[in-house]
Write an enzyme that holds these catalytic residues in place. Structure first.
Site, short mmCIF file in Angstrom:
data_model
loop_
_atom_site.label_atom_id
_atom_site.label_comp_id
_atom_site.label_asym_id
_atom_site.label_seq_id
_atom_site.Cartn_x
_atom_site.Cartn_y
_atom_site.Cartn_z
CB CYS A 54 -0.91 -0.01 1.23
SG CYS A 54 -0.01 0.11 2.79
CB CYS A 59 3.61 -0.75 2.57
SG CYS A 59 2.31 -1.43 3.60
#
Length: 77
Positions: free
Chosen positions: A10, A13
């Site tokens: 994501c 991340c």
């Protein structure tokens, strides 16, 4: 030094990975930075939220993007 960024990929991340890599470069330490996206491997660390950062087997951050200062503190110990 072994650093793992745990998360499915994501945006948070990805940002965490950039912060960690920038901190490692700034500190000039030898570190293996690995991105772990496998849900079962992530669960194996006991992590329920992502992104998470693991340094030498110790979970340092869960569910947030750490600051570069935090990462530098972890890797300069």
């Amino acid at each position: 030094m072994d650093i793992k960024i745990l998360g499915p990929g994501c945006p948070k991340c990805q940002r965490t990975e950039k912060v960690v890599k920038d901190a490692v470069a700034e500190a000039g330490v030898a570190a293996d930075v690995e991105k772990v996206t496998d849900v079962m491997k992530i669960a194996g660390y006991g992590v329920l939220g992502t992104p998470a950062v693991v340094v030498d087997g110790e979970v340092k951050s869960v569910g947030k993007i750490p600051s570069k200062a935090d990462v530098l503190a972890w890797i300069n110990k």
